[in-house]
Design a protein around this motif. Structure first.
Motif, PDB file in Angstrom:
ATOM      1  N   VAL A 137       0.869  -1.167   0.000  1.00 59.06           N
ATOM      2  CA  VAL A 137       0.000   0.000   0.000  1.00 59.06           C
ATOM      3  C   VAL A 137       0.906   1.217   0.000  1.00 59.06           C
ATOM      4  N   GLY A 138       0.723   2.096  -0.968  1.00 62.33           N
ATOM      5  CA  GLY A 138       1.529   3.297  -1.039  1.00 62.33           C
ATOM      6  C   GLY A 138       1.270   4.206   0.149  1.00 62.33           C
ATOM      7  N   ILE A 139       2.170   5.123   0.379  1.00 61.06           N
ATOM      8  CA  ILE A 139       2.028   6.042   1.503  1.00 61.06           C
ATOM      9  C   ILE A 139       0.789   6.915   1.337  1.00 61.06           C
ATOM     10  N   ASP A 140       0.289   6.998   0.105  1.00 61.11           N
ATOM     11  CA  ASP A 140      -0.943   7.744  -0.178  1.00 61.11           C
ATOM     12  C   ASP A 140      -2.198   6.886  -0.001  1.00 61.11           C
ATOM     13  N   GLY A 141      -2.015   5.616   0.407  1.00 60.06           N
ATOM     14  CA  GLY A 141      -3.145   4.722   0.649  1.00 60.06           C
ATOM     15  C   GLY A 141      -3.598   3.922  -0.560  1.00 60.06           C
ATOM     16  N   ARG A 142      -2.968   4.134  -1.694  1.00 60.97           N
ATOM     17  CA  ARG A 142      -3.351   3.410  -2.914  1.00 60.97           C
ATOM     18  C   ARG A 142      -2.611   2.080  -3.006  1.00 60.97           C
ATOM     19  N   PRO A 143      -3.260   1.068  -3.594  1.00 65.48           N
ATOM     20  CA  PRO A 143      -2.599  -0.231  -3.768  1.00 65.48           C
ATOM     21  C   PRO A 143      -1.391  -0.114  -4.706  1.00 65.48           C
ATOM     22  N   VAL A 144      -0.350  -0.860  -4.379  1.00 64.22           N
ATOM     23  CA  VAL A 144       0.860  -0.895  -5.200  1.00 64.22           C
ATOM     24  C   VAL A 144       1.177  -2.362  -5.480  1.00 64.22           C
TER      25      VAL A 144
END
Length: 161
Positions: free
Chosen positions: A10-17
Motif C-alpha cells: 500500500v503506497g504512503i498515499d493509501g493506494r494499492p501498489v
C-alpha cells in the motif's frame, strides 16, 4: 517459488501498489524511520535512486515504528518529512510492522529469504536493506549501519545481470 512480484503493498498515499509492476527491475527494500540515528540515510537512498533508476533500480521505503517508536507520525506526516528534509522521490509505502505476528508479508518473506547474523530472521533495527534481483529473488540483506553508497557495487552487479 515466491518472488517480490507475488506481493502487493500500500503506497504512503493509501493506494494499492502491486509489486508486479517492478518485475524485471532491481529493487532495494528498506524499512525506514523519520526520527532515527540512521534517518540521514534517506539522502543516500535518494542518491542511489537518482543514480541508478534510469538503469532499472527501484528503491522502496517502508516506514516502521517498531524500533524505539521512531516513526510515530501519520503516513501524510512521514511523506512530507521525507520530501521536505531529504527530497525523497522514490516510492514510499504505508507504515508497516516488519517483525512479529503483524509483520507485513513482504518482510516475512524477505527475512526468511535473507536471514541476518547467525541466521536470525528478525529485522534488528530501522534501515535494514534487502536487495532483490531482476528475477524477484532476494540477493542480499544489509545491516542498518551500512551506508547506501556502500551498496553501489552490488547494485551495479545486479543491474548488469
Amino acid at each position: 517459488m515466491t518472488t517480490l512480484s507475488d506481493f502487493d503493498a500500500v503506497g504512503i498515499d493509501g493506494r494499492p501498489v502491486p509489486l508486479k509492476q517492478y518485475q524485471g527491475q532491481v529493487v532495494l527494500v528498506v524499512n525506514t524511520a523519520s526520527a532515527c540515528g540512521f534517518t540521514p540515510q534517506f539522502a543516500g537512498l535518494q542518491a542511489l535512486h537518482e543514480r541508478y533508476a534510469p538503469q532499472g533500480l527501484v528503491v522502496l521505503g517502508f516506514p516502521c515504528n517498531q524500533f524505539g517508536r521512531q516513526d510515530p507520525g501519520s503516513n501524510d506526516e512521514i511523506a512530507q518529512f521525507c520530501e521536505r528534509n531529504y527530497g525523497v522521490g522514490f516510492p514510499m509505502m504505508s507504515k508497516v510492522d516488519v517483525n512479529g505476528a503483524a509483520a507485513d508479508p513482504i518482510f516475512k518473506w524477505l527475512t526468511r529469504a535473507a536471514p541476518g547474523l547467525l541466521g536470525t530472521t528478525a529485522v534488528k533495527w530501522n534501515f535494514t536493506k534487502f536487495l532483490v534481483g531482476k528475477d524477484g529473488r532476494v540477493l542480499r540483506r544489509y545491516a542498518p549501519q551500512e551506508a547506501p553508497a556502500a551498496l553501489s557495487k552490488d547494485i551495479e552487479a545486479a543491474l548488469a545481470a
